[in-house]
Design an enzyme around this catalytic site. Structure first.
Site, mmCIF file in Angstrom:
data_model
loop_
_atom_site.group_PDB
_atom_site.id
_atom_site.type_symbol
_atom_site.label_atom_id
_atom_site.label_comp_id
_atom_site.label_asym_id
_atom_site.label_seq_id
_atom_site.Cartn_x
_atom_site.Cartn_y
_atom_site.Cartn_z
ATOM 1 C CD GLU A 71 -2.919 1.196 2.314
ATOM 2 O OE1 GLU A 71 -3.107 0.154 2.968
ATOM 3 O OE2 GLU A 71 -3.517 2.263 2.519
ATOM 4 C CE LYS A 245 -6.079 -0.811 5.290
ATOM 5 N NZ LYS A 245 -5.156 0.054 4.546
ATOM 6 C CG ASP A 261 0.232 -16.465 11.610
ATOM 7 O OD1 ASP A 261 -0.552 -15.677 11.063
ATOM 8 O OD2 ASP A 261 -0.042 -17.658 11.840
ATOM 9 C CG HIS A 360 -3.802 7.936 0.704
ATOM 10 N ND1 HIS A 360 -4.415 6.718 0.700
ATOM 11 C CD2 HIS A 360 -3.200 8.043 1.904
ATOM 12 C CE1 HIS A 360 -4.205 6.121 1.859
ATOM 13 N NE2 HIS A 360 -3.483 6.919 2.612
HETATM 14 P P1 NDP Z 1 7.780 -24.195 15.485
HETATM 15 O O1 NDP Z 1 6.842 -25.323 15.307
HETATM 16 O O2 NDP Z 1 8.815 -23.969 14.426
HETATM 17 O O3 NDP Z 1 8.475 -24.341 16.909
HETATM 18 C C1 NDP Z 1 9.590 -23.614 17.346
HETATM 19 C C2 NDP Z 1 10.894 -24.348 17.058
HETATM 20 O O4 NDP Z 1 11.993 -23.593 17.549
HETATM 21 C C3 NDP Z 1 10.929 -25.706 17.739
HETATM 22 O O5 NDP Z 1 11.535 -26.627 16.889
HETATM 23 C C4 NDP Z 1 11.844 -25.443 18.953
HETATM 24 O O6 NDP Z 1 12.540 -26.553 19.355
HETATM 25 C C5 NDP Z 1 12.793 -24.422 18.377
HETATM 26 N N1 NDP Z 1 13.471 -23.591 19.396
HETATM 27 C C6 NDP Z 1 14.807 -23.505 19.532
HETATM 28 N N2 NDP Z 1 15.140 -22.651 20.516
HETATM 29 C C7 NDP Z 1 13.975 -22.191 21.024
HETATM 30 C C8 NDP Z 1 13.651 -21.251 22.058
HETATM 31 N N3 NDP Z 1 14.598 -20.611 22.757
HETATM 32 N N4 NDP Z 1 12.361 -20.993 22.294
HETATM 33 C C9 NDP Z 1 11.370 -21.608 21.586
HETATM 34 N N5 NDP Z 1 11.621 -22.501 20.589
HETATM 35 C C10 NDP Z 1 12.912 -22.797 20.313
HETATM 36 O O7 NDP Z 1 7.017 -22.821 15.590
HETATM 37 P P2 NDP Z 1 5.860 -22.362 16.547
HETATM 38 O O8 NDP Z 1 5.451 -23.418 17.505
HETATM 39 O O9 NDP Z 1 6.320 -21.060 17.099
HETATM 40 O O10 NDP Z 1 4.649 -22.137 15.537
HETATM 41 C C11 NDP Z 1 4.616 -20.994 14.709
HETATM 42 C C12 NDP Z 1 4.010 -21.356 13.375
HETATM 43 O O11 NDP Z 1 2.749 -21.966 13.564
HETATM 44 C C13 NDP Z 1 3.759 -20.152 12.517
HETATM 45 O O12 NDP Z 1 4.237 -20.454 11.215
HETATM 46 C C14 NDP Z 1 2.237 -20.031 12.485
HETATM 47 O O13 NDP Z 1 1.789 -19.461 11.271
HETATM 48 C C15 NDP Z 1 1.812 -21.462 12.621
HETATM 49 N N6 NDP Z 1 0.468 -21.758 13.136
HETATM 50 C C16 NDP Z 1 -0.368 -20.795 13.653
HETATM 51 C C17 NDP Z 1 -1.617 -21.124 14.113
HETATM 52 C C18 NDP Z 1 -2.484 -20.056 14.701
HETATM 53 O O14 NDP Z 1 -2.027 -18.946 14.928
HETATM 54 N N7 NDP Z 1 -3.758 -20.319 14.988
HETATM 55 C C19 NDP Z 1 -2.097 -22.508 14.059
HETATM 56 C C20 NDP Z 1 -1.100 -23.451 13.600
HETATM 57 C C21 NDP Z 1 0.124 -23.077 13.126
HETATM 58 P P3 NDP Z 1 11.882 -27.710 20.247
HETATM 59 O O15 NDP Z 1 10.763 -28.319 19.461
HETATM 60 O O16 NDP Z 1 12.996 -28.636 20.482
HETATM 61 O O17 NDP Z 1 11.357 -27.064 21.504
#
Ligand code: NDP
Length: 409
Positions: A71, A245, A261, A360
């Site tokens: 935008e 917005k 996200d 704009h």
């Molecule tokens: P991930 O599933 O990628 O989890 C985070 C990763 O980072 C894990 O592998 C974790 O390791 C690793 N990690 C390493 N160091 C750290 C630390 N210090 N703190 C936290 N994690 C660490 O991502 P999220 O769980 O954050 O999920 C985000 C994604 O989910 C976005 O893409 C979003 O769009 C999507 N999403 C959103 C939804 C919603 O908003 N309603 C629904 C479903 C998905 P370990 O596993 O070993 O802990």
């Protein structure tokens, strides 16, 4: 056996799409090695412009902020608002120190007393299940922190989980924990409708404030006009949605630039805007008691990460975090909300004063120039020609482009 569409490589997908040779060539040029595994049925990258918010001062630190948006005027407005606030010492922020995300197990046809008694009896088992589901989180000091039962209308209830998510947004982590905790509620399996995270973000509130001498916005009259317009956002949802917005114009541009996200952040923000029972603007602008200072504040939930999700997979998101100075997750959240408040200030000042149309239309003129086929330095020439004629429409843009090309021939 023939492969299903989703099993094809990105190149093979283009062939299967039965496109014209020129469309195939166009998309092929826009295929990259980084993105194919991020989504399903990938066939090309879609690019958006990225602009810079040059100086955003929050808690005494100056940030160069990447903004991704299609935008016109959004980046200019952010710079404008941030410059004014910067002259008053910048934004201040307040937020909870840990990142917390909620999850729900939803029950129907349930006797709330029985559920409450069961939760109290199984508390240890619930925490143990969460720990076993994500031991890595517990090792980092994160993981499940609280469990509460909330009674809902019509014999429904929600088991609300609060999970500390470390440096990640935690959506997938929370869903994993929910699946495990759900298994503890085996005696209620017939009552369970779903186990899913909530984007509400009750425990993820970030507040950004500013206090600026009214002289910085052009004097007391301008400050009063900003306050008057802001007040409409508290009493009229039609005005509030437009103001919000404008906040998301800046805020979501930074969320997107850092690979986060934006749908989650926007959904949480709009829900919070309606949390009093009436949808209101997320920001508040008022004068202090002396009438010498304009006070602005913006509070909303922000569940994002600086790792996890798509962040590591997108080189631009990684580089943009570097450009921001590799901020802590807390610092990134306040930069995001401060950018929203900067955009909000610029919009309120323009709308309550000269109106936004002039600014704009200046940006719109460039878009129009591109629409009628201007390329390279023709774009600015056509835009300037439109501004000089005071008519910003396609016919004038075509005419001016034709004249430029005739003169240059
Ligand atoms: P991930 O599933 O990628 O989890 C985070 C990763 O980072 C894990 O592998 C974790 O390791 C690793 N990690 C390493 N160091 C750290 C630390 N210090 N703190 C936290 N994690 C660490 O991502 P999220 O769980 O954050 O999920 C985000 C994604 O989910 C976005 O893409 C979003 O769009 C999507 N999403 C959103 C939804 C919603 O908003 N309603 C629904 C479903 C998905 P370990 O596993 O070993 O802990």
């Amino acid at each position: 056996m023939t492969k299903k569409f989703y099993q094809l490589s990105a190149r093979e997908r283009l062939e299967a799409m039965d496109l014209t040779p020129s469309l195939t060539a166009f998309y092929r040029e826009r295929q990259s090695d980084e993105m194919p595994n991020l989504i399903e049925n990938y066939f090309a990258d879609f690019t958006l412009p990225e602009g810079l918010l040059r100086h955003l001062v929050v808690d005494g630190r100056s940030y160069q902020v990447p903004m991704v948006t299609e935008e016109p005027s959004v980046v200019a407005a952010a710079n404008n608002g941030a410059r004014l606030v910067g002259q008053a010492g910048g934004f201040q922020s307040h937020q909870t120190s840990q990142s917390l995300l909620g999850g729900q197990i939803l029950f129907q046809d349930v006797a709330i007393d029985e559920l409450l008694a069961y939760v109290s009896e199984q508390r240890e088992a619930i925490f143990e299940a969460a720990k076993l589901a994500k031991p890595s989180m517990v090792e980092r000091g994160d993981g499940l922190k609280d469990v509460q039962i909330r009674s809902l209308a019509g014999r429904r209830a929600s088991l609300d989980l609060t999970v500390q998510t470390g440096e990640a947004m935690g959506a997938n982590a929370v869903n994993t924990i929910l699946e495990a905790v759900k298994a503890v509620f085996q005696p209620f399996s017939k009552n369970i409708v779903a186990a899913i995270l909530t984007n509400a973000g009750h425990d993820a509130l970030v507040t950004v404030t500013t206090q600026m001498p009214v002289s910085l916005v052009g004097g007391l009259a301008v400050a009063k006009a900003i306050v008057s317009l802001s007040a409409f956002g508290k009493v009229d949802p039609d005005r509030a949605v437009t103001e919000n917005k404008g906040i998301f114009n800046g805020l979501s541009a930074v969320v997107l630039a850092t690979g986060n996200d934006y749908r989650a952040v926007e959904a949480a923000g709009h829900a919070y805007a309606g949390s009093t029972g009436r949808y209101q603007s997320l920001s508040t602008w008022k004068l202090d008691d002396t009438g010498e200072f304009l006070l602005g504040s913006l509070t909303m939930p922000v569940n994002i990460g600086r790792l996890g999700g798509a962040i590591a997979a997108m080189p631009m998101a990684q580089r943009n975090l570097e450009l921001l100075g590799a901020p802590s997750l807390g610092a990134l959240k306040k930069v995001i909300v401060a950018t929203g408040l900067a955009n909000n200030l610029a919009a309120l000042k323009a709308v309550s004063g000269p109106g936004i149309q002039a600014g704009h239309m200046r940006m719109q003129a460039r878009t129009l120039a591109i629409q009628v086929g201007a390329v390279g330095d023709e774009v600015l020439k056509v835009a300037n020609g439109l501004a000089a004629e005071g008519a910003v429409d396609q016919n004038h843009a075509k005419k001016i482009l034709g004249e430029i090309r005739k003169n240059d021939a």
